[in-house]
Design a protein around this motif. Structure first.
Motif, mmCIF file in Angstrom:
data_model
loop_
_atom_site.group_PDB
_atom_site.id
_atom_site.type_symbol
_atom_site.label_atom_id
_atom_site.label_comp_id
_atom_site.label_asym_id
_atom_site.label_seq_id
_atom_site.Cartn_x
_atom_site.Cartn_y
_atom_site.Cartn_z
ATOM 1 N N THR A 1 0.807 -1.221 0.000
ATOM 2 C CA THR A 1 0.000 0.000 0.000
ATOM 3 C C THR A 1 0.837 1.266 0.000
ATOM 4 O O THR A 1 0.321 2.358 -0.276
ATOM 5 N N ASP B 1 -6.023 3.297 -1.428
ATOM 6 C CA ASP B 1 -6.039 3.301 -2.893
ATOM 7 C C ASP B 1 -6.862 4.467 -3.429
ATOM 8 O O ASP B 1 -6.456 5.145 -4.373
ATOM 9 N N ARG B 2 -7.998 4.710 -2.824
ATOM 10 C CA ARG B 2 -8.886 5.786 -3.291
ATOM 11 C C ARG B 2 -8.267 7.159 -3.102
ATOM 12 O O ARG B 2 -8.333 8.019 -3.981
ATOM 13 N N GLU B 3 -7.619 7.368 -1.935
ATOM 14 C CA GLU B 3 -7.055 8.681 -1.626
ATOM 15 C C GLU B 3 -5.640 8.872 -2.174
ATOM 16 O O GLU B 3 -5.086 9.970 -2.075
ATOM 17 N N LYS B 4 -5.049 7.786 -2.696
ATOM 18 C CA LYS B 4 -3.685 7.846 -3.258
ATOM 19 C C LYS B 4 -2.668 8.342 -2.221
ATOM 20 O O LYS B 4 -1.722 9.077 -2.548
ATOM 21 N N LYS C 1 0.405 8.042 0.537
ATOM 22 C CA LYS C 1 1.644 7.281 0.701
ATOM 23 C C LYS C 1 2.376 7.767 1.955
ATOM 24 O O LYS C 1 2.333 8.947 2.290
#
Length: 505
Positions: free
Chosen positions: A35, A293-296, A298
């Motif tokens: 992720t 994943d939706r909010e990108k 890191k």
């Protein structure tokens, strides 16, 4: 005193550690790598009853009077709260009656009775069991221990939030918690928002049991007509009044995940911890993955509460089958190929070195054949590239990866009799479970022989079990024997098997 301050005091003084442990906050290295975030798992699956529920149950019962305990307690539960009440009653020396839905996994029923509580199975969902439990409460003058809609229960669950912040004093982007009736997330949110309000508290529900999500959107408690039972621990038709109020005020967001995503999360946790969570126990992990994943995002710290691990063993087969689909690491395709010698080999060549998870084919007519195949891929984009490759070579393909009928039923039904088929013989093989084993078979066999049936499923062993039908003229029996012996794969002639005669020949 504000509501938040009131709950903060309740949580700080909650009595849970007579029966509960301070569960670890463990890193999930594989999930973190995939992720791109620092994922931590709050391991409530490691509690004595393999679930967080004993916290709230014991805290509630520790506030009962001696007279109430003498009469005994009753609860309604899909399983985990039941075990918490049973353990608490055993610890306190009082009688406990638990009403559980008939759909409750047997492992949870056995766990309740093994602690001396009486288990009564009634209804198809928690709500059905709850209604019946209230009737018994009135009849037998018992004290009802609610699984979520009670301040003392909520405060007991809130000790999880207290532990998380004590165990990780560095910045946390979000804490993810599963939602059934809402007791866990209400308690966690009450503590976290009072102490570290910048941390997002995010609830996770299955798309088939989203009572809290719908209620928050509607601004009132919504009662569902039906709930999905895969994640039985959160199969609640209507959330509590108090938990609804707290979620509206304190929870930042609720995300919804499907069955395949839950199965993928169970696999993720197993790969990091070698522990198998129950579906409801993996909800928070599935939600954290979806959110990241939706909010990108890191490099953020995400905490997911692994809330329980009470699962029947026989469910693992379904979960293992759906996990790769949930991660988009398996594509299910239906491909039409010409019914001519060599077309099957051409199709397999186009699949390249990808691992085949399943292969179903049966001769249908002289013109065209339909192949049902499962293929391991890295992601959804690779599925798209594979479909484009097949199209360039004039092979029509349909993506069934998100088709429920195909995944649940059709994959097990492909086959049947083939009218007018001549010279068919049937063999059962053990293929080495490695790339190239199928192509070795196809390249070695006589190209004038037609494959009329092919079935393969990955069983996780070091060899693949394959059923193959071939049209081999009688005069080619000797070359066939030479081919089989030189191939080096174990095989059995099943042409006289009664199952083949009755259903395939």
């Amino acid at each position: 005193m504000s509501v938040m301050q009131s709950y903060l005091n309740r949580i700080l003084t909650a009595r849970v550690y007579d029966v509960a442990i301070e569960s670890p906050l463990d890193p999930a290295p594989n999930l973190s790598l995939r992720t791109g975030n620092h994922v931590l798992l709050k391991r409530e699956d490691m509690q004595p009853v393999f679930s967080f529920k004993l916290r709230g149950a014991y805290n509630k019962m520790s506030h009962l009077t001696a007279a109430q305990l003498e009469r005994g307690v009753i609860a309604a539960s899909a399983g985990n709260h039941a075990q918490g009440v049973a353990l608490s009653a055993q610890k306190m020396g009082c009688k406990a009656t638990i009403v559980m839905p008939v759909t409750t996994p047997q492992i949870k029923v056995d766990a309740v009775t093994s602690r001396g509580a009486e288990a009564i199975l009634h209804g198809d969902s928690y709500s059905d069991a709850y209604t019946y439990a209230l009737e018994l409460k009135q009849q037998q003058k018992l004290t009802f221990v609610h699984p979520y809609d009670d301040p003392d229960v909520i405060a007991g669950q809130g000790t999880i939030g207290m532990e998380i912040l004590r165990q990780h004093s560095h910045p946390i982007h979000a804490i993810f918690a599963p939602i059934g009736g809402g007791g866990l997330i209400s308690g966690v949110a009450a503590y976290v928002k009072a102490v570290r309000p910048e941390i997002r508290v995010i609830g996770v529900q299955p798309v088939e049991s989203d009572a809290m999500s719908r209620s928050v959107q509607a601004g009132r408690r919504v009662r569902l007509e039906h709930v999905g039972l895969f994640a039985d621990g959160v199969a609640v038709k209507q959330v509590g009044q108090e938990t609804f109020r707290l979620c509206c005020d304190l929870v930042d967001e609720i995300v919804l995940v499907d069955t395949d995503a839950i199965c993928a999360a169970i696999k993720d946790v197993f790969e990091d911890t070698r522990t198998s969570l129950e579906p409801a126990g993996a909800l928070a992990i599935a939600g954290a993955k979806l959110y990241a994943d939706r909010e990108k995002i890191k490099g953020q710290t995400l905490v997911a509460i692994a809330s329980g691990a009470n699962m029947n063993f026989d469910r693992l087969r379904f979960i293992a089958e759906r996990a790769e689909l949930g991660e988009k690491r398996e594509a299910i395709l239906a491909v039409s190929i010409p019914e001519t010698p060599g077309s099957f080999r051409k199709f397999c060549t186009l699949l390249g070195q990808r691992n085949i998870t399943e292969f179903n084919y049966r001769y249908a007519n002289p013109m065209e054949a339909h192949v049902f195949v499962g293929v391991q891929v890295k992601n959804q984009q690779e599925t798209g590239k594979l479909l484009a490759t097949l199209a360039r070579h004039t092979l029509s393909a349909v993506d069934f990866t998100d088709n429920e009928i195909a995944k649940l039923h059709v994959r097990h039904l492909v086959g049947g009799r083939a009218p007018g088929l001549q010279d068919e013989i049937l063999f059962r093989f053990e293929f080495p479970e490695r790339p190239g084993a199928l192509m070795n078979f196809l390249n070695s066999m006589n190209h004038s022989w037609n494959i009329s049936l092919f079935h393969y499923r990955n069983h996780g062993a070091d060899y693949g079990r394959v059923l193959i039908g071939m049209q081999v003229p009688h005069q080619d029996k000797k070359p066939l024997r030479i081919f089989l012996d030189n191939l080096g794969y174990r095989y059995w002639d099943e042409s006289d098997n009664p199952a083949y005669r009755l259903f395939l020949n």
